[in-house]
Scaffold this motif. Structure first.
Motif, mmCIF file in Angstrom:
data_model
loop_
_atom_site.group_PDB
_atom_site.id
_atom_site.type_symbol
_atom_site.label_atom_id
_atom_site.label_comp_id
_atom_site.label_asym_id
_atom_site.label_seq_id
_atom_site.Cartn_x
_atom_site.Cartn_y
_atom_site.Cartn_z
ATOM 1 N N ILE A 376 126.920 91.939 107.839
ATOM 2 C CA ILE A 376 126.993 91.453 109.373
ATOM 3 C C ILE A 376 127.467 92.134 110.425
ATOM 4 O O ILE A 376 125.559 91.658 111.516
ATOM 5 N N LEU A 377 126.599 93.374 110.797
ATOM 6 C CA LEU A 377 126.621 94.707 111.706
ATOM 7 C C LEU A 377 125.446 94.112 111.433
ATOM 8 O O LEU A 377 124.680 94.621 112.704
ATOM 9 N N ALA A 378 124.196 94.728 110.635
ATOM 10 C CA ALA A 378 122.839 94.726 110.365
ATOM 11 C C ALA A 378 122.480 93.952 111.220
ATOM 12 O O ALA A 378 121.574 93.399 111.710
ATOM 13 N N ASP A 382 119.955 92.908 114.125
ATOM 14 C CA ASP A 382 118.460 92.623 113.964
ATOM 15 C C ASP A 382 118.242 91.598 114.764
ATOM 16 O O ASP A 382 117.384 91.350 115.596
ATOM 17 N N ASN A 383 119.046 90.980 115.608
ATOM 18 C CA ASN A 383 119.257 89.495 116.609
ATOM 19 C C ASN A 383 119.195 90.633 117.635
ATOM 20 O O ASN A 383 118.233 90.420 119.114
ATOM 21 N N LEU A 384 120.093 91.763 117.743
ATOM 22 C CA LEU A 384 120.243 91.594 119.312
ATOM 23 C C LEU A 384 118.385 92.926 119.773
ATOM 24 O O LEU A 384 117.670 92.630 120.671
ATOM 25 N N VAL A 385 117.432 93.095 118.485
ATOM 26 C CA VAL A 385 116.606 93.995 118.748
ATOM 27 C C VAL A 385 115.361 92.931 119.343
ATOM 28 O O VAL A 385 114.357 92.720 119.348
ATOM 29 N N ARG A 390 111.521 90.107 122.694
ATOM 30 C CA ARG A 390 111.286 88.397 123.122
ATOM 31 C C ARG A 390 111.311 88.304 125.115
ATOM 32 O O ARG A 390 110.592 87.690 126.073
ATOM 33 N N LEU A 391 112.257 89.170 125.171
ATOM 34 C CA LEU A 391 113.314 89.099 126.981
ATOM 35 C C LEU A 391 111.741 89.951 127.656
ATOM 36 O O LEU A 391 111.555 89.424 128.469
#
Length: 393
Positions: A376-378, A382-385, A390-391
């Motif tokens: 879950i942490l990984a 990944d979603n945060l990166v 995209r930002l």
């Protein structure tokens, strides 16, 4: 220790100060009444270190002494303590000053003179680091004479208390069990606070019989311990500590006179008499030895020749012989705080923290639940990166 801000007189001279005076011919008794900023008036020839330490702890503004603080008989340690603490010391003022001032009078110390309402009451010698150093150097030259007198007093004590020293004759019966136990004897003397702090783990583990010698009983209570026995002439132990439930033994003169017994009777505290010519700390050691203690740990007691002489009385001769009698049972805690101090270094704390983190990581990695949380942490990482990319793209 920070000393109180002294009240200066209107003079611009920084050597002039004022304050209320408190007086007593016994320094030990006076200390209990002193408040920060008071001027202490004492009658103490050859001021010893224990008395000076108590005056510094009381945060007095100045010390006036009717007698010479250093008579030259031996290098007593008290004046040096006061000067190093920044407390003005004016001595050899003469006996009349005790008749000229009253408790609470506002006095002015100006140079080597003591004044009240502009009237000069007495003049003496005002000490600083230079005068004390010179007086101490002169006093060391007469040390051999005092050593001879000390040896003579020791032989006289041996003749007087031979039966007590050799056979334990005169040691009273007590209810506190000392046989095959450790005893911790506390005198409110040199470095007693630091040594009691270092001995805290020893007290917790071995649970020795705690014996307070006069004010040493208060020292035990201040350190968070309950004394099992209180021994002494009862001139410096507080009323509350006397009533704490400890067994009380009043030190009496060889002829049976015991001024301290009157005080215990007034407080309704049962007490046992121990007549002896020795000092109170010595009869505590002799009592512990005679009653079968396996180890005697001494805190704040006297250990060196200079300390024996610093007390300035012939009764200290008993200390030397007492230590010979007690022998290998005695462990002097003086200086323990300088030899060993419990502490944890920064590097040790960092290593402990890293070890704990490594242990937690290992536990998480090998467990099923841990692997699920790591997945879950990984995924969250990944979603945060991806969102950050995209930002900024």
């Amino acid at each position: 220790m920070r000393l109180p801000t002294l009240r200066r007189s209107r003079s611009a001279d920084p050597g002039v100060l004022t304050g209320p005076v408190r007086l007593d011919r016994r320094t030990k008794r006076l200390v209990g009444r002193l408040r920060p900023g008071d001027i202490a008036l004492i009658d103490h020839v050859d001021l010893d270190r224990v008395a000076a330490d108590s005056l510094v702890a009381a945060r007095v503004a100045a010390v006036l002494n009717a007698k010479p603080s250093i008579s030259g008989r031996y290098p007593n340690l008290g004046p040096e303590v006061l000067v190093e603490a920044g407390i003005p010391l004016l001595d050899d003022l003469g006996e009349d000053i005790f008749h000229l001032v009253r408790e609470g009078d506002d006095l002015v110390i100006e140079g080597d003179a003591v004044l009240r309402a502009g009237e000069e009451l007495a003049t003496g010698t005002r000490h600083d680091a230079g005068t004390v150093a010179k007086a101490m150097a002169d006093a060391r030259e007469g040390l051999s004479v005092q050593l001879e007198a000390f040896a003579a007093n020791t032989m006289e004590y041996l003749k007087q208390e031979r039966d007590l020293l050799l056979d334990g004759v005169g040691v009273p019966d007590i209810r506190t069990k000392l046989h095959r136990r450790h005893c911790l004897i506390v005198v409110r003397g040199y470095d007693y606070r630091a040594d009691l702090e270092v001995l805290r783990p020893y007290i917790r583990e071995f649970k020795p019989v705690l014996i307070g010698v006069d004010g040493g009983a208060d020292a035990l209570v201040e350190a968070g311990h309950a004394p099992d026995m209180i021994i002494g002439d009862m001139d410096s132990v507080s009323d509350d500590v006397l009533r704490c439930g400890a067994e009380v033994i009043v030190h009496a003169y060889p002829d049976g006179r015991a001024p301290g017994l009157h005080r215990t009777e007034q407080l309704g505290v049962p007490a046992i008499l121990f007549p002896a010519a020795a000092t109170s700390e010595d009869i505590a050691m002799l009592l512990a030895d005679e009653k079968g203690a396996t180890l005697i740990v001494a805190v704040g007691t006297h250990a060196t020749l200079v300390e024996f002489l610093d007390k300035g009385r012939g009764g200290m001769a008993s200390t030397f012989l007492t230590r010979l009698k007690v022998g290998g049972k005695l462990v002097d805690a003086k200086g323990v705080s300088r030899l060993y101090r419990q502490s944890i270094s920064g590097s040790a704390l960092l290593l402990l923290l890293l070890s704990a983190l490594a242990a937690m990581a290992s536990a998480v990695a090998v467990s099923t639940v841990g692997k699920a949380y790591l997945g879950i942490l990984a995924e969250w990482w990944d979603n945060l990166v991806f969102d950050l990319q995209r930002l900024f793209s």
